[in-house]
Design a protein around this motif. Structure first.
Motif, PDB file in Angstrom:
ATOM      1  N   GLU A  12       0.813  -1.219  -0.029  1.00 14.51           N
ATOM      2  CA  GLU A  12       0.174  -0.135  -0.123  1.00 14.51           C
ATOM      3  C   GLU A  12       0.810   1.064  -0.026  1.00 14.51           C
ATOM      4  O   GLU A  12       0.392   2.211  -0.709  1.00 14.51           O
ATOM      5  N   SER A  13       2.024   1.188   0.714  1.00 21.79           N
ATOM      6  CA  SER A  13       2.852   2.233   0.706  1.00 21.79           C
ATOM      7  C   SER A  13       3.643   2.905  -0.642  1.00 21.79           C
ATOM      8  O   SER A  13       3.511   3.857  -0.982  1.00 21.79           O
ATOM      9  N   LEU A  14       3.727   1.587  -1.624  1.00 21.74           N
ATOM     10  CA  LEU A  14       4.071   1.993  -3.031  1.00 21.74           C
ATOM     11  C   LEU A  14       2.943   2.102  -3.798  1.00 21.74           C
ATOM     12  O   LEU A  14       3.013   3.082  -4.814  1.00 21.74           O
ATOM     13  N   LEU A  15       1.663   1.580  -3.598  1.00 22.01           N
ATOM     14  CA  LEU A  15       0.387   1.819  -4.401  1.00 22.01           C
ATOM     15  C   LEU A  15       0.157   3.290  -4.310  1.00 22.01           C
ATOM     16  O   LEU A  15      -0.120   3.985  -5.153  1.00 22.01           O
ATOM     17  N   LEU A  68      -0.279   6.169  -7.370  1.00 25.15           N
ATOM     18  CA  LEU A  68      -1.450   6.965  -7.454  1.00 25.15           C
ATOM     19  C   LEU A  68      -1.285   8.530  -7.415  1.00 25.15           C
ATOM     20  O   LEU A  68      -1.831   9.176  -8.184  1.00 25.15           O
ATOM     21  N   MET A  69      -0.386   8.811  -6.783  1.00 25.22           N
ATOM     22  CA  MET A  69       0.344  10.456  -6.589  1.00 25.22           C
ATOM     23  C   MET A  69       0.999  10.732  -7.534  1.00 25.22           C
ATOM     24  O   MET A  69       1.171  11.877  -7.854  1.00 25.22           O
ATOM     25  N   GLN A  70       1.862   9.564  -8.225  1.00 25.99           N
ATOM     26  CA  GLN A  70       2.634  10.000  -9.355  1.00 25.99           C
ATOM     27  C   GLN A  70       1.895   9.830 -10.753  1.00 25.99           C
ATOM     28  O   GLN A  70       2.625   9.537 -11.762  1.00 25.99           O
ATOM     29  N   ASP A 121       9.203   7.383  -8.483  1.00 20.38           N
ATOM     30  CA  ASP A 121      10.365   8.061  -8.013  1.00 20.38           C
ATOM     31  C   ASP A 121      10.156   7.870  -6.367  1.00 20.38           C
ATOM     32  O   ASP A 121       9.457   8.472  -5.822  1.00 20.38           O
ATOM     33  N   LEU A 122      11.229   7.108  -5.871  1.00 19.12           N
ATOM     34  CA  LEU A 122      11.294   6.614  -4.554  1.00 19.12           C
ATOM     35  C   LEU A 122      11.466   7.769  -3.639  1.00 19.12           C
ATOM     36  O   LEU A 122      11.442   7.628  -2.313  1.00 19.12           O
ATOM     37  N   ALA A 123      11.744   8.992  -4.220  1.00 21.16           N
ATOM     38  CA  ALA A 123      12.061  10.138  -3.052  1.00 21.16           C
ATOM     39  C   ALA A 123      10.987  10.459  -2.211  1.00 21.16           C
ATOM     40  O   ALA A 123      11.193  10.967  -1.055  1.00 21.16           O
ATOM     41  N   GLY A 124       9.932  10.264  -2.711  1.00 24.11           N
ATOM     42  CA  GLY A 124       8.614  10.584  -2.082  1.00 24.11           C
ATOM     43  C   GLY A 124       7.958   9.308  -1.241  1.00 24.11           C
ATOM     44  O   GLY A 124       6.867   9.403  -0.737  1.00 24.11           O
ATOM     45  N   TYR A 125       8.876   8.347  -1.056  1.00 19.41           N
ATOM     46  CA  TYR A 125       8.235   7.139  -0.582  1.00 19.41           C
ATOM     47  C   TYR A 125       8.226   7.340   1.013  1.00 19.41           C
ATOM     48  O   TYR A 125       9.001   8.005   1.813  1.00 19.41           O
ATOM     49  N   ASP A 126       7.065   6.882   1.665  1.00 16.47           N
ATOM     50  CA  ASP A 126       6.631   6.956   2.896  1.00 16.47           C
ATOM     51  C   ASP A 126       6.044   5.634   3.425  1.00 16.47           C
ATOM     52  O   ASP A 126       4.909   5.240   3.015  1.00 16.47           O
ATOM     53  N   ALA A 127       6.626   4.811   4.256  1.00 10.05           N
ATOM     54  CA  ALA A 127       6.290   3.558   4.570  1.00 10.05           C
ATOM     55  C   ALA A 127       5.172   3.601   5.521  1.00 10.05           C
ATOM     56  O   ALA A 127       4.521   2.674   5.934  1.00 10.05           O
ATOM     57  N   ARG A 128       4.908   4.853   6.087  1.00 11.49           N
ATOM     58  CA  ARG A 128       3.620   4.602   6.770  1.00 11.49           C
ATOM     59  C   ARG A 128       2.133   4.885   6.015  1.00 11.49           C
ATOM     60  O   ARG A 128       1.297   4.786   6.759  1.00 11.49           O
ATOM     61  N   ARG A 129       2.265   5.205   4.788  1.00 12.32           N
ATOM     62  CA  ARG A 129       1.071   5.022   4.163  1.00 12.32           C
ATOM     63  C   ARG A 129       0.391   3.924   4.084  1.00 12.32           C
ATOM     64  O   ARG A 129       0.874   2.571   3.795  1.00 12.32           O
ATOM     65  N   GLY A 130      -1.055   3.898   4.187  1.00 14.21           N
ATOM     66  CA  GLY A 130      -1.870   2.528   4.302  1.00 14.21           C
ATOM     67  C   GLY A 130      -2.896   2.457   3.524  1.00 14.21           C
ATOM     68  O   GLY A 130      -3.066   3.514   2.438  1.00 14.21           O
TER      69      GLY A 130
END
Length: 287
Positions: free
Chosen positions: A124-127, A131-133, A151-160
């Motif tokens: 879900e954190s990558l999904l 969606l945002m990109q 672009d994994l610069a905006g990756y946030d593992a807390r996104r669910g």
């Protein structure tokens, strides 16, 4: 660039972008075995690489019946790499044109978007990042697919799940913007729930999107009403003549009844509604 995955050699044919945290390449097998393409991440930031790998491991543990979300995980020097099936780039935001689809086709695209978000093999954190990109692609047959050029610069593992549902809902609002009827009501419903942060998972959003396409019977009634209206317009002169003739006949009958009342003091026609067998001669049948 040649990438050794451990099971095959990949040859880079296009660099999608080069970022601070990762690069994204489109590759094919160097030996020509198969014509499929792959999207490959080369992650140079160790902290992000570890978080992404942990997210994939959790995802696979929760969905043990599924294959791994990626094709292979390998190292290129010090960089952790992931390869994925290549998704043809037809961004939904550019290729979805309301005028190019009828109501039924548009409904299938809306529902297809939510179903793809529910079924995609991606944490879900990558999904959320996809969606945002704008990594949502619309194939020529109307199928929606999620791409991997992130672009994994905006990756946030807390996104669910809640975050993904909200991002998907926002995308649907754009697609439903010019809709009328049930589509407009569906848009208002989704907008209100997003404002209240009422969505907790994709299933709730999918039920609301299905509402936009659940009016089959009402749609048939609308079409019947339109056909009836067109028939009335085509035959309105004949219908008007029948109406006038009917009014004249009723007026004539009423005039005859008035004259009969004036001459004979009764209306013979009304005798049909009286019980004529209550009395026979001097005998009453009521006794």
């Amino acid at each position: 660039m040649i990438l050794e995955t451990g099971t095959m050699r990949l040859f880079s044919i296009r660099e999608v972008f080069r970022g601070r945290v990762n690069d994204v390449l489109v590759c094919i097998r160097e030996d020509g075995g198969g014509e499929e393409c792959y999207t490959v991440w080369l992650i140079r930031e160790p902290g992000v690489a570890r978080q992404v790998l942990e997210a994939f491991c959790r995802f696979q543990k929760e969905r043990q019946e599924m294959d791994t979300p990626y094709v292979e995980c390998f190292f290129q020097g010090s960089r952790m790499c992931f390869s994925f099936p290549y998704v043809p780039e037809r961004p939904l935001c550019r290729f979805y044109q309301r005028e190019g689809y009828d109501a039924e086709e548009r409904r299938k695209v809306w529902q297809g978007l939510v179903r793809e978000c529910m079924a995609v093999r991606m944490p879900e954190s990558l999904l959320y990042l996809a969606l945002m990109q704008d990594q949502i692609h619309l194939e020529r047959d109307g199928r929606v697919r999620i791409g991997y050029s992130l672009d994994l610069a905006g990756y946030d593992a807390r996104r669910g799940q809640r975050d993904c549902t909200g991002a998907c809902g926002e995308l649907l609002l754009v697609m439903l913007e010019e809709e009328q009827g049930r589509g407009r009501i569906c848009r208002m419903l989704i907008e209100r729930k997003l404002d209240r942060r009422s969505y907790t998972h994709m299933g709730e959003l999918y039920q609301d999107v299905r509402f936009a396409g659940s009016g089959k019977k009402s749609g048939q009634l609308v079409r019947f009403g339109k056909r009836l209206g067109r028939a009335f317009q085509n035959h309105r002169h004949g219908i008007f003549r029948l109406f006038v003739i009917g009014c004249l006949l009723l007026a004539g009958i009423a005039l005859c009844m008035v004259i009969s009342q004036m001459i004979w003091g009764e209306i013979p026609f009304l005798r049909l509604f009286h019980n004529s067998f209550q009395t026979i001669g001097t005998e009453s049948l009521l006794q």
